[in-house]
Write a protein that holds these residues in place. Structure first.
Motif, PDB file in Angstrom:
ATOM      1  N   LEU A 126       0.823  -1.209   0.000  1.00 15.56           N
ATOM      2  CA  LEU A 126       0.000   0.000   0.000  1.00 15.56           C
ATOM      3  C   LEU A 126       0.857   1.259   0.000  1.00 15.56           C
ATOM      4  O   LEU A 126       0.560   2.226  -0.717  1.00 15.56           O
ATOM      5  N   LEU A 127       1.920   1.259   0.784  1.00 14.70           N
ATOM      6  CA  LEU A 127       2.787   2.435   0.843  1.00 14.70           C
ATOM      7  C   LEU A 127       3.441   2.691  -0.507  1.00 14.70           C
ATOM      8  O   LEU A 127       3.480   3.834  -0.992  1.00 14.70           O
ATOM      9  N   ASP A 128       3.943   1.658  -1.138  1.00 13.35           N
ATOM     10  CA  ASP A 128       4.555   1.805  -2.457  1.00 13.35           C
ATOM     11  C   ASP A 128       3.532   2.271  -3.486  1.00 13.35           C
ATOM     12  O   ASP A 128       3.840   3.100  -4.359  1.00 13.35           O
ATOM     13  N   ALA A 129       2.308   1.755  -3.384  1.00 15.95           N
ATOM     14  CA  ALA A 129       1.262   2.133  -4.338  1.00 15.95           C
ATOM     15  C   ALA A 129       0.923   3.614  -4.227  1.00 15.95           C
ATOM     16  O   ALA A 129       0.791   4.314  -5.237  1.00 15.95           O
ATOM     17  N   VAL A 130       0.801   4.097  -2.993  1.00 22.12           N
ATOM     18  CA  VAL A 130       0.464   5.512  -2.793  1.00 22.12           C
ATOM     19  C   VAL A 130       1.614   6.409  -3.248  1.00 22.12           C
ATOM     20  O   VAL A 130       1.404   7.426  -3.922  1.00 22.12           O
ATOM     21  N   ARG A 131       2.843   6.033  -2.899  1.00 24.62           N
ATOM     22  CA  ARG A 131       4.001   6.838  -3.316  1.00 24.62           C
ATOM     23  C   ARG A 131       4.083   6.932  -4.833  1.00 24.62           C
ATOM     24  O   ARG A 131       4.311   8.003  -5.400  1.00 24.62           O
ATOM     25  N   ALA A 133       1.486   1.092  13.310  1.00 22.41           N
ATOM     26  CA  ALA A 133       1.499   2.553  13.442  1.00 22.41           C
ATOM     27  C   ALA A 133       2.540   3.175  12.527  1.00 22.41           C
ATOM     28  O   ALA A 133       2.319   4.272  11.986  1.00 22.41           O
ATOM     29  N   GLU A 134       3.664   2.511  12.324  1.00 24.65           N
ATOM     30  CA  GLU A 134       4.695   3.037  11.425  1.00 24.65           C
ATOM     31  C   GLU A 134       4.172   3.149  10.003  1.00 24.65           C
ATOM     32  O   GLU A 134       4.386   4.160   9.317  1.00 24.65           O
ATOM     33  N   TYR A 135       3.489   2.097   9.543  1.00 25.43           N
ATOM     34  CA  TYR A 135       2.930   2.137   8.189  1.00 25.43           C
ATOM     35  C   TYR A 135       1.836   3.207   8.078  1.00 25.43           C
ATOM     36  O   TYR A 135       1.787   3.965   7.105  1.00 25.43           O
ATOM     37  N   ARG A 136       0.971   3.259   9.066  1.00 28.15           N
ATOM     38  CA  ARG A 136      -0.114   4.248   9.026  1.00 28.15           C
ATOM     39  C   ARG A 136       0.446   5.663   9.013  1.00 28.15           C
ATOM     40  O   ARG A 136      -0.041   6.527   8.279  1.00 28.15           O
ATOM     41  N   SER A 137       1.461   5.904   9.829  1.00 29.50           N
ATOM     42  CA  SER A 137       2.062   7.240   9.887  1.00 29.50           C
ATOM     43  C   SER A 137       2.707   7.616   8.565  1.00 29.50           C
ATOM     44  O   SER A 137       2.606   8.767   8.113  1.00 29.50           O
ATOM     45  N   ALA A 138       3.370   6.657   7.926  1.00 30.31           N
ATOM     46  CA  ALA A 138       4.004   6.935   6.639  1.00 30.31           C
ATOM     47  C   ALA A 138       2.958   7.284   5.584  1.00 30.31           C
ATOM     48  O   ALA A 138       3.145   8.226   4.783  1.00 30.31           O
ATOM     49  N   ILE A 139       1.846   6.549   5.575  1.00 34.50           N
ATOM     50  CA  ILE A 139       0.771   6.850   4.626  1.00 34.50           C
ATOM     51  C   ILE A 139       0.137   8.189   4.957  1.00 34.50           C
ATOM     52  O   ILE A 139      -0.181   8.982   4.064  1.00 34.50           O
ATOM     53  N   ASP A 140      -0.033   8.479   6.255  1.00 33.77           N
ATOM     54  CA  ASP A 140      -0.593   9.770   6.667  1.00 33.77           C
ATOM     55  C   ASP A 140       0.296  10.930   6.231  1.00 33.77           C
ATOM     56  O   ASP A 140      -0.205  11.995   5.839  1.00 33.77           O
ATOM     57  N   ARG A 141       1.611  10.751   6.316  1.00 34.28           N
ATOM     58  CA  ARG A 141       2.517  11.832   5.901  1.00 34.28           C
ATOM     59  C   ARG A 141       2.367  12.118   4.411  1.00 34.28           C
ATOM     60  O   ARG A 141       2.411  13.281   3.979  1.00 34.28           O
ATOM     61  N   LEU A 142       2.211  11.068   3.621  1.00 39.18           N
ATOM     62  CA  LEU A 142       1.976  11.280   2.196  1.00 39.18           C
ATOM     63  C   LEU A 142       0.663  12.016   1.966  1.00 39.18           C
ATOM     64  O   LEU A 142       0.580  12.933   1.146  1.00 39.18           O
TER      65      LEU A 142
END
Length: 208
Positions: free
Chosen positions: A76-81, A131-140
């Motif tokens: 998910l993180l890679d997809a959003v980035r 929480a680390e993954y959620r925070s990274a997605i939130d920052r994006l």
């Protein structure tokens, strides 16, 4: 989209394939029932193995959850980035991000709820990693919404913060609806979102 349960067992299956079967079953169990209610015997039964063998391959319940979380979070993180791209946020970026999220989840839609599980035990490694993954997605999301607002003429940081929360809840709501409508492809969902955004724009239009 839930994957069919397998009762056939894993005898003769290569070790890495067997473990992947366990992770797929666990992702479905965690995603549909939540961490607190998820059952290791139920996960083992989905694959057709014993609970003991599940422990041998995947460790504790928390170990198993983290093993399911990491590929979901990375995907998910890679997809959003990738969807946001290197050139900054444009008016069409929200739809591009939604399409990327739907595409990343297709075939395993319940994986969204593995990442956004509200029943994780406090203070443990599982909740920390999630929480680390959620925070990274939130920052994006925070960067993207701030850029959209600046393009619309607003530099108010509170506007950006409010829109970040609206966006996060909107994506979660759309995914929940999508899970209940398995016939909807990522492309169909993206088009549906475009129609919804267009309709929402008319609600705030002053007619000019």
């Amino acid at each position: 989209m839930a994957t069919p349960s397998s009762k056939a067992g894993t005898k003769g299956v290569p070790r890495h394939h067997r473990r992947q079967q366990m992770l797929d079953a666990a992702t479905e169990e965690f995603g549909t029932r939540g961490y607190a209610a998820a059952s290791l015997p139920a996960i083992a039964a989905r694959v057709g193995v014993t609970k003991t063998l599940l422990h041998q391959y995947c460790g504790t319940k928390e170990d198993l959850y983290i093993a399911c979380l990491v590929p979901v979070g990375d995907r998910l993180l890679d997809a959003v980035r990738t969807a946001m791209g290197p050139d900054g946020t444009a008016p069409h970026t929200p739809l591009r991000v939604l399409h990327a999220v739907f595409t990343a989840l297709e075939g395993q839609r319940e994986a969204w709820f593995v990442l956004y599980d509200t029943s994780l035990p406090p203070g443990g490694e599982a909740v920390r990693r999630a929480a680390e993954y959620r925070s990274a997605i939130d920052r994006l999301a925070e960067g993207g919404t701030a850029e959209l607002l600046r393009a619309a003429g607003s530099d108010d940081p509170l506007d950006a913060d409010a829109l970040k929360y609206v966006w996060r809840d909107l994506v979660a709501t759309l995914v929940r609806w999508w899970v209940k409508h398995p016939e909807q492809t990522p492309e169909a969902m993206t088009q549906r979102c475009a129609s919804l955004f267009a309709a929402a724009a008319t609600l705030t239009s002053d007619g000019r």
